[in-house]
Enzyme design. Structure first.
Site, PDB file in Angstrom:
ATOM      1  N   ARG A   1      12.846   2.912   2.460  1.00  0.00           N
ATOM      2  CA  ARG A   1      12.491   2.030   1.327  1.00  0.00           C
ATOM      3  C   ARG A   1      12.012   2.931   0.177  1.00  0.00           C
ATOM      4  O   ARG A   1      11.354   3.944   0.425  1.00  0.00           O
ATOM      5  CB  ARG A   1      11.381   1.035   1.705  1.00  0.00           C
ATOM      6  CG  ARG A   1      11.875  -0.099   2.598  1.00  0.00           C
ATOM      7  CD  ARG A   1      10.816  -1.170   2.796  1.00  0.00           C
ATOM      8  NE  ARG A   1      10.750  -2.108   1.684  1.00  0.00           N
ATOM      9  CZ  ARG A   1       9.827  -3.063   1.584  1.00  0.00           C
ATOM     10  NH1 ARG A   1       8.892  -3.191   2.500  1.00  0.00           N
ATOM     11  NH2 ARG A   1       9.834  -3.901   0.564  1.00  0.00           N
TER      12      ARG A   1
ATOM     13  N   GLN B   1       5.425 -13.475   2.272  1.00  0.00           N
ATOM     14  CA  GLN B   1       4.385 -12.698   2.966  1.00  0.00           C
ATOM     15  C   GLN B   1       3.012 -13.357   2.813  1.00  0.00           C
ATOM     16  O   GLN B   1       2.150 -13.192   3.681  1.00  0.00           O
ATOM     17  CB  GLN B   1       4.315 -11.263   2.405  1.00  0.00           C
ATOM     18  CG  GLN B   1       5.491 -10.383   2.752  1.00  0.00           C
ATOM     19  CD  GLN B   1       6.547 -10.412   1.682  1.00  0.00           C
ATOM     20  OE1 GLN B   1       6.752 -11.430   1.010  1.00  0.00           O
ATOM     21  NE2 GLN B   1       7.243  -9.316   1.497  1.00  0.00           N
TER      22      GLN B   1
ATOM     23  N   ASP C   1       1.778  -0.614  -4.091  1.00  0.00           N
ATOM     24  CA  ASP C   1       2.787   0.212  -3.409  1.00  0.00           C
ATOM     25  C   ASP C   1       2.854   1.613  -3.978  1.00  0.00           C
ATOM     26  O   ASP C   1       3.213   2.565  -3.285  1.00  0.00           O
ATOM     27  CB  ASP C   1       4.150  -0.463  -3.471  1.00  0.00           C
ATOM     28  CG  ASP C   1       4.201  -1.597  -2.477  1.00  0.00           C
ATOM     29  OD1 ASP C   1       3.686  -2.686  -2.802  1.00  0.00           O
ATOM     30  OD2 ASP C   1       4.679  -1.376  -1.349  1.00  0.00           O
TER      31      ASP C   1
HETATM   32  O1  MRU Z   1       7.683  -5.795   0.532  1.00  0.00           O
HETATM   33  P1  MRU Z   1       6.376  -5.612   1.228  1.00  0.00           P
HETATM   34  O2  MRU Z   1       5.957  -6.777   2.063  1.00  0.00           O
HETATM   35  O3  MRU Z   1       6.307  -4.302   1.958  1.00  0.00           O
HETATM   36  O4  MRU Z   1       5.330  -5.522   0.019  1.00  0.00           O
HETATM   37  C1  MRU Z   1       3.975  -5.356   0.301  1.00  0.00           C
HETATM   38  C2  MRU Z   1       3.129  -5.343  -0.908  1.00  0.00           C
HETATM   39  O5  MRU Z   1       3.590  -5.472  -2.020  1.00  0.00           O
HETATM   40  C3  MRU Z   1       1.676  -5.051  -0.697  1.00  0.00           C
HETATM   41  O6  MRU Z   1       0.893  -5.710  -1.643  1.00  0.00           O
HETATM   42  C4  MRU Z   1       1.453  -3.536  -0.842  1.00  0.00           C
HETATM   43  O7  MRU Z   1       2.342  -2.825  -0.041  1.00  0.00           O
HETATM   44  C5  MRU Z   1       0.070  -3.143  -0.489  1.00  0.00           C
HETATM   45  S1  MRU Z   1      -0.275  -3.320   1.233  1.00  0.00           S
HETATM   46  C6  MRU Z   1      -1.853  -2.791   1.493  1.00  0.00           C
END
Ligand code: MRU
Length: 351
Positions: free
Chosen positions: A96, A203, A244
């Site tokens: 990713r 999520q 991220d």
């Molecule tokens: O696509 P995802 O579910 O991996 O995205 C997750 C997020 O955007 C979270 O807010 C981020 O990774 C922070 S997790 C502590």
């Protein structure tokens, strides 16, 4: 401390393999995916069985240990093992593109490897595994500190809005944004959390609402488009989200929809906090413009649980993240302290 909160494990190591909670099936099924090969871990990151920036970093660190074990089982000599590990690192980093924790964790394993060149294949495996376990534990400790630092910003009675999942299941445990909520609740504060469902993969609804509900923390699930309405009716005291990747100037990549919340928060004069470990700061990227935004498959937008919810053949755009400019961020909450009005000078001092 008024109350101690325990949450389920995102992942654990047992019998020489990594078990990952398969988050695609939450909340209806809590099933762990057993990973004995690095490719299975790469796939788990791609399909988002494991997701959340710190969690994918930790899974990737274990991925390097798993790759070393695969090489051991095949009877590889040291040179062959090192070649296999180089290939594993490349595959893991390609899984990713946005969360910097993935690259940070693999690079940490690669740095350790450089020091292990004189050791045996068995020792290489053992050292990589030990490092992955350390990284996992450090993440949980960091989240506890983020929680304590962030809880100071939460009033004794507060209504908090969060987006996506930056909880225990997005990390090694405890969570970043939800770590702040948990710490405030543990200190006896009266906290209510509004959770955006977070289209397209939900999520918020599937994971954040699940975590808070399991922990008996007061929670209301809302549609993503309710946020402005809630703010306009003074229902939200503060917003806290995860990250991220944070660029050197404080611009922050997080789940798509975060930027919208930050703009709304600025309009309504509501504090907007980003909670993240220092490993999420990427000082090599000057501003948010330099952060690669993952574009995921349009079928995640056109389909829900395998059912089509849009006209057949429609084009759908599906950016997984957006950039919130630093000037919209009240503060970044890290394990090393709270950085108000983030900028390059302040963030450089932290790392
Ligand atoms: O696509 P995802 O579910 O991996 O995205 C997750 C997020 O955007 C979270 O807010 C981020 O990774 C922070 S997790 C502590």
């Amino acid at each position: 401390m008024m109350r101690e909160i325990k949450t389920m494990s995102t992942m654990y190591w047992q019998d020489n393999r990594l078990y990952l909670l398969d988050q695609r099936y939450l909340p209806s099924k809590t099933e762990y995916r057993s990973c004995e090969s690095c490719d299975q871990i790469v796939d788990s990151i791609k399909v988002m069985s494991v997701r959340g920036a710190p969690a994918i970093g930790i899974a990737a660190a274990y991925g390097m240990a798993v790759a070393a074990r695969e090489a051991l089982i095949k009877g590889c000599n040291k040179v062959e093992m090192l070649t296999a590990l180089e290939e594993a690192a490349v595959k893991l980093k390609r899984a990713r593109p946005t969360a910097v924790n993935l690259f940070w964790a693999v690079q940490r394993m690669e740095k350790l490897l450089l020091k292990l060149k004189e050791t045996s294949p068995q020792q290489i495996f053992e050292s990589l595994l030990k490092e992955a376990k350390n990284l996992h534990k450090e993440d949980i400790d960091n989240n506890r500190m983020i929680g304590l630092n962030g809880a100071e910003l939460v009033p004794s009675k507060a209504s908090v809005l969060t987006h996506c999942n930056a909880g225990a299941l997005a990390t090694g445990g405890y969570g970043t944004a939800l770590g702040v909520v948990r710490a405030a609740v543990e200190q006896g504060k009266d906290v209510h959390v509004f959770v955006d469902e977070t289209r397209p993969l939900l999520q918020g609804a599937r994971i954040t609402a699940f975590e808070l509900f399991e922990d008996d923390i007061s929670v209301t699930l809302v549609t993503d488009s309710s946020a402005g309405h809630l703010m306009s009716r003074n229902k939200v005291d503060l917003i806290v989200v995860g990250a991220d990747r944070i660029a050197a100037n404080g611009d922050t990549a997080n789940k798509i929809g975060t930027y919208t919340l930050a703009v709304l928060a600025a309009y309504h004069k509501i504090p907007f906090y980003v909670a993240a470990p220092v490993s999420t700061i990427d000082i090599s990227v000057e501003t948010g413009e330099g952060i690669i935004i993952e574009e995921r498959c349009g079928s995640e937008v056109t389909h829900l649980n395998g059912h089509s919810i849009a006209p057949e053949g429609i084009t759908a755009s599906n950016p997984a993240f957006d950039i919130t400019t630093a000037k919209l961020i009240t503060a970044i909450i890290t394990e090393r302290g709270v950085v108000c009005k983030p900028d390059r000078v302040k963030l450089e001092k932290l790392i």
